[in-house]
Enzyme design. Structure first.
Site, PDB file in Angstrom:
ATOM      1  N   SER A  47     -24.085  33.866 -36.819  1.00 59.26           N
ATOM      2  CA  SER A  47     -24.592  33.787 -38.662  1.00 59.26           C
ATOM      3  C   SER A  47     -23.469  32.646 -39.445  1.00 59.26           C
ATOM      4  O   SER A  47     -23.383  31.510 -38.792  1.00 59.26           O
ATOM      5  CB  SER A  47     -23.911  34.629 -39.403  1.00 59.26           C
ATOM      6  N   ASP A 166     -30.547  36.389 -38.228  1.00 60.96           N
ATOM      7  CA  ASP A 166     -29.456  36.772 -37.826  1.00 60.96           C
ATOM      8  C   ASP A 166     -28.900  37.669 -36.424  1.00 60.96           C
ATOM      9  O   ASP A 166     -29.239  38.318 -35.982  1.00 60.96           O
ATOM     10  CB  ASP A 166     -28.876  37.352 -38.996  1.00 60.96           C
TER      11      ASP A 166
END
Length: 420
Positions: A47, A166
């Site tokens: 991320s 993610d």
């Protein structure tokens, strides 16, 4: 204790807008002991951690990175729902920023060293990507690693033809279990480089390999991960990252524990702001800035101090009260109206419409050749229970079980049993 005679790696945890903490950490490392980052065999990230890992690997100036992050936070704070407002497209901002910052040969320089954590949508498994064929493919991998379901949208981006979200969903601290990997996190816990808790902690949770102590400080940090705080608070978080990295380097004997901070630090923040367009107004506040306390950023590099001062100045306009109220009403009041939200949502849907055929074809393409349960059941009903066998005599044809069994029993009744 980190042994530099052996190979080592660095892993950055995902943290959203708390990525400003990594700006402070990386600035301290590059200023005090750049070898620690430059000679690392692998730099992992998930991320926002993947974005900082890419910045460190490619050598992008940190002041530019800091300015981009402060701009993202500023745009999010303009809306009543923050990053959740339909007018705010975080993934698009990230893509535009990366396109503007990454050099043309970014994929060549990143391949083999940068490792991006992704979560595959089809099976939820984690994938570490370290080879990139083009700059666009590198950016696409970073976009996938930053896509938080529902928070960033509904349809996830794709990487090499597959949907990914993610990387923090499956592994928020890649390769953290390896002894040679130095883990970095903006949450106080058991990471190698992280904030120290100022209160007693009795509980600790592990979120996909990231240790997070349960306390009010971490509660604030988790909230700031998804909803960025004010510019002054982000500046303080950045400075905390710098000081935590300095402590880590000293504790591991990478730099002298008695090494003094930069000279003339007392007026460092003043010097950085004197180069800004608001020099005259700063002099009117000798005991501190109107928009930022210099003590909050005093140890940061001058270039980053300048960026933070500018961001705080833009947040707190020096104009009169009437001007501030006018700007506030013009930005805040319409954002509460359903009409504005509906307009922006319609625009997002309109932008997605050209990609609908591609997304639908991928969804159905992934299931091509696979029968549904209903099709299998219906197919089994339409087929006979037993098939005709070509290897048996015609008398043992079992295509019609009831009739053939009776005929078989009549024909062979009374005959002696034959051993095979």
């Amino acid at each position: 204790m980190l042994d530099l005679s052996k190979e080592w790696s660095i892993s950055f945890a995902g943290c959203g807008f708390m990525g400003i903490y990594y700006v402070g950490v990386t600035s301290c490392i590059l200023e005090r002991f750049p070898r620690f980052l430059q000679e690392a065999s692998k730099v992992y990230g998930a991320s926002a951690g993947a974005l900082m890992a890419a910045v460190g690997t490619l050598g992008i100036p940190l002041d530019k990175c800091c300015a981009d992050l402060m701009h993202m936070a500023k745009e999010a704070r303009k809306h009543s729902l923050g990053p959740l407002h339909p007018a705010y497209n975080l993934l698009q901002i990230v893509q535009d920023t990366l396109l503007g910052r990454f050099p043309e040969d970014a994929h060549v320089r990143a391949s083999g060293k940068l490792c991006v954590s992704l979560t595959r949508v089809s099976d939820g498994k984690n994938l570490l990507v370290s080879q990139f064929d083009s700059r666009d493919e590198l950016i696409q991998a970073l976009k996938c690693s930053c896509f938080v379901p529902l928070y960033c949208g509904v349809v996830p981006p794709t990487y090499r033809g597959e949907y990914y979200v993610d990387g923090a969903v499956s592994d928020n601290m890649p390769r953290c279990n390896l002894g040679k990997t130095v883990t970095v996190s903006p949450y106080s816990g058991e990471s190698d480089l992280c904030p120290r808790a100022t209160t007693v902690n009795f509980y600790e949770v592990c979120f996909n390999n990231v240790s997070i102590q349960v306390n009010l400080e971490n509660l604030y940090r988790v909230t700031s991960t998804f909803f960025p705080p004010e510019a002054e608070a982000m500046a303080e978080i950045c400075h905390n990252g710098y000081m935590d990295a300095l402590r880590f380097l000293q504790e591991n004997d990478l730099i002298s524990s008695e090494l003094p901070l930069r000279s003339l630090e007392a007026d460092a923040s003043e010097r950085c702001c004197e180069q800004s367009p608001v020099q005259t107004e700063i002099k009117q506040h000798q005991e501190g800035h109107q928009w930022l306390n210099p003590e909050l950023i005093k140890n940061l590099p001058i270039t980053i101090q300048r960026v933070l001062c500018t961001a705080c100045r833009e947040t707190h306009s020096a104009d009169g009260l009437l001007t501030q109220m006018t700007e506030y009403l013009s930005k805040k009041v319409p954002s509460y109206l359903p009409f504005e939200s509906a307009c922006f949502l319609a625009q997002r849907v309109k932008d997605w419409i050209p990609d609908v055929p591609r997304d639908v074809s991928r969804i159905f393409g992934s299931t091509e050749g696979k029968q549904t349960l209903k099709e299998k059941v219906e197919g089994s009903k339409s087929r006979p229970l037993l098939h005709r066998s070509t290897s048996l005599p015609s008398d043992l044809n079992l295509c019609h079980p009831t009739h053939d069994v009776k005929r078989f029993c009549t024909k062979f009744r009374g005959q002696p049993h034959l051993e095979p």
